[in-house]
Write an enzyme that holds these catalytic residues in place. Structure first.
Site, PDB file in Angstrom:
ATOM      1  N   LYS A 161      15.074  -7.906  -8.458  1.00 56.71           N
ATOM      2  CA  LYS A 161      13.998  -8.367  -9.289  1.00 56.71           C
ATOM      3  C   LYS A 161      13.332  -6.884  -9.443  1.00 56.71           C
ATOM      4  O   LYS A 161      12.789  -6.103  -8.725  1.00 56.71           O
ATOM      5  CB  LYS A 161      13.077  -9.231  -8.692  1.00 56.71           C
ATOM      6  CG  LYS A 161      11.829  -9.790  -9.888  1.00 56.71           C
ATOM      7  CD  LYS A 161      10.679 -10.447  -9.424  1.00 56.71           C
ATOM      8  CE  LYS A 161       9.855  -9.660  -8.696  1.00 56.71           C
ATOM      9  NZ  LYS A 161       9.100  -8.701  -9.708  1.00 56.71           N
ATOM     10  N   GLU A 190      -5.144   3.039   0.389  1.00 56.08           N
ATOM     11  CA  GLU A 190      -4.167   3.884  -0.456  1.00 56.08           C
ATOM     12  C   GLU A 190      -4.533   3.727  -1.797  1.00 56.08           C
ATOM     13  O   GLU A 190      -4.957   2.527  -2.338  1.00 56.08           O
ATOM     14  CB  GLU A 190      -2.675   3.222  -0.126  1.00 56.08           C
ATOM     15  CG  GLU A 190      -1.716   3.816  -1.099  1.00 56.08           C
ATOM     16  CD  GLU A 190      -0.620   3.171  -1.001  1.00 56.08           C
ATOM     17  OE1 GLU A 190      -0.220   1.804  -0.756  1.00 56.08           O
ATOM     18  OE2 GLU A 190       0.678   3.842  -0.849  1.00 56.08           O
TER      19      GLU A 190
HETATM   20  P1  ADP Z   1       1.340  -3.133  -6.889  1.00 62.94           P
HETATM   21  O1  ADP Z   1       0.230  -3.815  -6.453  1.00 62.94           O
HETATM   22  O2  ADP Z   1       1.769  -1.472  -7.087  1.00 62.94           O
HETATM   23  O3  ADP Z   1       2.055  -3.734  -8.331  1.00 62.94           O
HETATM   24  P2  ADP Z   1       3.207  -4.741  -5.454  1.00 62.94           P
HETATM   25  O4  ADP Z   1       3.469  -4.747  -4.196  1.00 62.94           O
HETATM   26  O5  ADP Z   1       2.183  -5.948  -5.802  1.00 62.94           O
HETATM   27  O6  ADP Z   1       2.841  -3.595  -5.950  1.00 62.94           O
HETATM   28  O7  ADP Z   1       4.649  -5.114  -6.349  1.00 62.94           O
HETATM   29  C1  ADP Z   1       5.846  -4.689  -5.895  1.00 62.94           C
HETATM   30  C2  ADP Z   1       6.938  -5.511  -6.064  1.00 62.94           C
HETATM   31  O8  ADP Z   1       6.585  -6.805  -5.495  1.00 62.94           O
HETATM   32  C3  ADP Z   1       6.924  -6.051  -7.616  1.00 62.94           C
HETATM   33  O9  ADP Z   1       8.464  -6.315  -7.835  1.00 62.94           O
HETATM   34  C4  ADP Z   1       6.276  -7.449  -7.684  1.00 62.94           C
HETATM   35  O10 ADP Z   1       6.545  -8.211  -8.644  1.00 62.94           O
HETATM   36  C5  ADP Z   1       6.637  -7.814  -6.353  1.00 62.94           C
HETATM   37  N1  ADP Z   1       5.863  -8.896  -5.675  1.00 62.94           N
HETATM   38  C6  ADP Z   1       4.336  -9.038  -5.804  1.00 62.94           C
HETATM   39  N2  ADP Z   1       3.786  -9.911  -5.023  1.00 62.94           N
HETATM   40  C7  ADP Z   1       4.793 -10.714  -4.727  1.00 62.94           C
HETATM   41  C8  ADP Z   1       5.044 -11.972  -3.797  1.00 62.94           C
HETATM   42  N3  ADP Z   1       3.958 -12.576  -3.356  1.00 62.94           N
HETATM   43  N4  ADP Z   1       6.381 -12.194  -3.403  1.00 62.94           N
HETATM   44  C9  ADP Z   1       7.380 -11.326  -3.570  1.00 62.94           C
HETATM   45  N5  ADP Z   1       7.273 -10.323  -4.370  1.00 62.94           N
HETATM   46  C10 ADP Z   1       5.976  -9.930  -4.997  1.00 62.94           C
END
Ligand code: ADP
Length: 498
Positions: A189, A396
């Site tokens: 994804k 961060e």
């Molecule tokens: P940022 O806050 O910098 O956008 P994230 O850690 O939220 O970074 O996002 C990194 C990846 O994790 C993206 O592909 C996002 O869609 C995914 N993501 C965000 N929330 C979840 C979740 N609860 N479970 C699984 N994947 C997630």
């Protein structure tokens, strides 16, 4: 939107056809619920196109495709052929370098010159793991004369891979390379902010000859598709790169479902230490690159800079002159070093941190403002006189914001550098070999750079101590995360037990 592609154009590669469907079983398809979402150009805030969104149902379909491929033809594919397919894919990345780099710049906002480096590195990574595919071997273990025991390295199965938006295609290759080399199948994804490159690369995977179901690429939101993947009962392993907050959620979801294997590459607040005997020009250029490369959107960004007190004033003066020369602007202009931040959300977060630094009394040496009035551009920002208790020193920021403070002794700076919950990377600048080695050994970080910064390479493991992650990516180390270890013990002879 009903189609499965959009006709797009970039100043660097001209017109191209952008796939917009979910890539499952080697075909682009619409999501079951017919949902789509818009992809925003961070340079001017316009809508680039819409892509199909995966929901839980689409995750199920993609996982079934990956399962079928894993239990079927892919399982019997020879390691040599897996290697060939990865090599084909690496070659296609190189052949399509301009296209892939342009899509990255359009979607993420990174300077096209930097995006080209990303794509070369992605190709290098895929080729490297292609080379590994037929070199993953087990071991014979002698215990007693009447047994023959061996260890076999087997693929784990269906791997869910969740990647971030800061290096979309590089992360694509870091995830897919070792997983495929080890014989797994994949549902990857992309991040919702940057789905475009992953979909173009999926087409190249098909062209490289991967059978249907081996590499599946979906676009979708973390809370929906990402969460469905982490709690899926038929995904055997999840690999994630992103924030520590989400890393924790993924681990909980894995624990609450089928205890799938988890590897996490998370956040950082990396110290960059400059001793008084360092070559100051070199140190400044690496400190500048350490924090401002990729607009500060690097998990290993050198965002905490500690400078020895005898050179502090001189260093700050020259560093701010250097940072002010970083060209911020159109990602497609050849001299641009820093483009826009990826999204409105990130832009707002970073501006809030800048405000917090100002409010806490840190001194803005340069920057501190938005740049222009359209797009998510932020001036390279340096705060001096930052104390350890300030938010900008602890959290961060993931943007072009650097916090500097001074130190007196080696012992003191080691202690301060380690006083963080993170442990992804660190750097030391010194001409003294003893200092370099002593400090590197004492720093609690997965990577330590000496007189350099950000010199990542697919042959070298990368990952975090403490809350910066679990497991390692890249190098031989990454393969361990994609293999099961099976022990086989054979009794020799015909003696009865008991
Ligand atoms: P940022 O806050 O910098 O956008 P994230 O850690 O939220 O970074 O996002 C990194 C990846 O994790 C993206 O592909 C996002 O869609 C995914 N993501 C965000 N929330 C979840 C979740 N609860 N479970 C699984 N994947 C997630």
């Amino acid at each position: 939107m009903s189609g499965l592609s959009a006709n797009l154009e970039t100043p660097h590669c001209g017109k191209y056809e952008q796939p917009t469907g979910l890539f499952i079983n080697n075909e682009y398809v619409k999501g079951v619920d017919g949902k789509t979402f818009e992809v925003i150009n961070p340079s001017d805030e316009s809508v680039i196109c819409s892509v199909h969104e995966a929901t839980e149902k689409d995750v199920d379909i993609a996982v079934s495709a990956a399962r079928k491929a894993f239990e079927g033809p892919w399982r019997n594919e020879t390691p040599e052929n897996r290697g060939k397919l990865l090599t084909n894919l690496a070659n296609l990345f190189e052949k399509n370098l301009d296209l892939l780099a342009s899509v990255e710049s359009l979607d993420n906002g990174k300077a096209v010159s930097m995006a080209k480096v990303d794509i070369s590195m992605a190709a290098g990574c895929l080729r490297y793991y292609g080379g590994w595919a037929d070199k993953i071997t087990g071991k014979v273990i002698d215990t007693t004369p009447d047994t023959f025991n061996y260890i076999r390295k087997e693929p784990i199965g269906v791997c869910g891979q969740i990647i971030p938006w800061n290096f979309p295609l590089l992360m694509w290759s870091w995830k897919i390379g070792p997983a495929i080399a080890a014989g797994n199948t994949v549902v990857l994804k992309s991040a919702e902010q940057t789905p475009l490159g992953a979909l173009v690369a999926a087409r190249l995977a098909k062209e490289a000859g991967f059978p249907p179901g081996v590499i599946n690429v979906i676009s979708g939101f973390g809370k929906v598709a990402g969460a469905a993947m982490s709690s899926h009962m038929d995904i055997d392993k999840v690999a994630f790169t992103g924030s520590t907050v989400v890393g924790r959620q993924i681990m909980k979801a894995a624990a609450g479902s089928n205890l799938k294997k988890v590897t996490l590459e998370l956040g950082g607040k990396s110290p960059n230490i400059v001793f008084e005997d360092a070559d100051i020009d070199n140190a400044i250029s690496w400190v500048n690159f350490g924090i401002f490369f990729n607009h500060g959107q690097c998990c290993c960004a050198g965002s905490r800079v500690y400078v020895q007190d005898s050179i502090y004033e001189k260093f700050v003066q020259r560093f701010k002159e250097r940072a002010a020369k970083n060209v911020v602007g159109d990602p497609f202009a050849q001299d641009t070093f820093q483009g826009p931040q990826v999204s409105q959300v990130q832009f707002d977060r970073i501006m809030n941190y800048i405000q917090a630094g100002k409010d806490a009394g840190a001194k803005v040496e340069t920057g501190g403002n938005r740049k222009g009035d359209k797009g998510y551009f932020i001036e390279p920002t340096i705060f001096s006189n930052v104390t350890e208790d300030m938010k900008i020193m602890q959290e961060e920021i993931f943007g072009p914001v650097c916090s500097i403070s001074k130190f007196k002794s080696q012992d003191e700076v080691i202690k301060t550098a380690n006083s963080t919950t993170y442990g992804l990377a660190a750097a030391v600048h010194t001409k003294n070999l003893n200092t370099a080695i002593e400090v590197s050994n004492a720093l609690k970080a997965g990577t330590v750079w000496v007189n350099t910064y950000n010199t990542l390479h697919h042959q070298m493991p990368f990952g975090g101590y403490k809350e910066s992650g679990i497991g390692r990516e890249l190098g031989e180390a990454a393969l361990d995360n994609y293999c099961q270890t099976k022990t086989v013990s054979i009794r020799l002879g015909d003696a009865l037990f008991g």
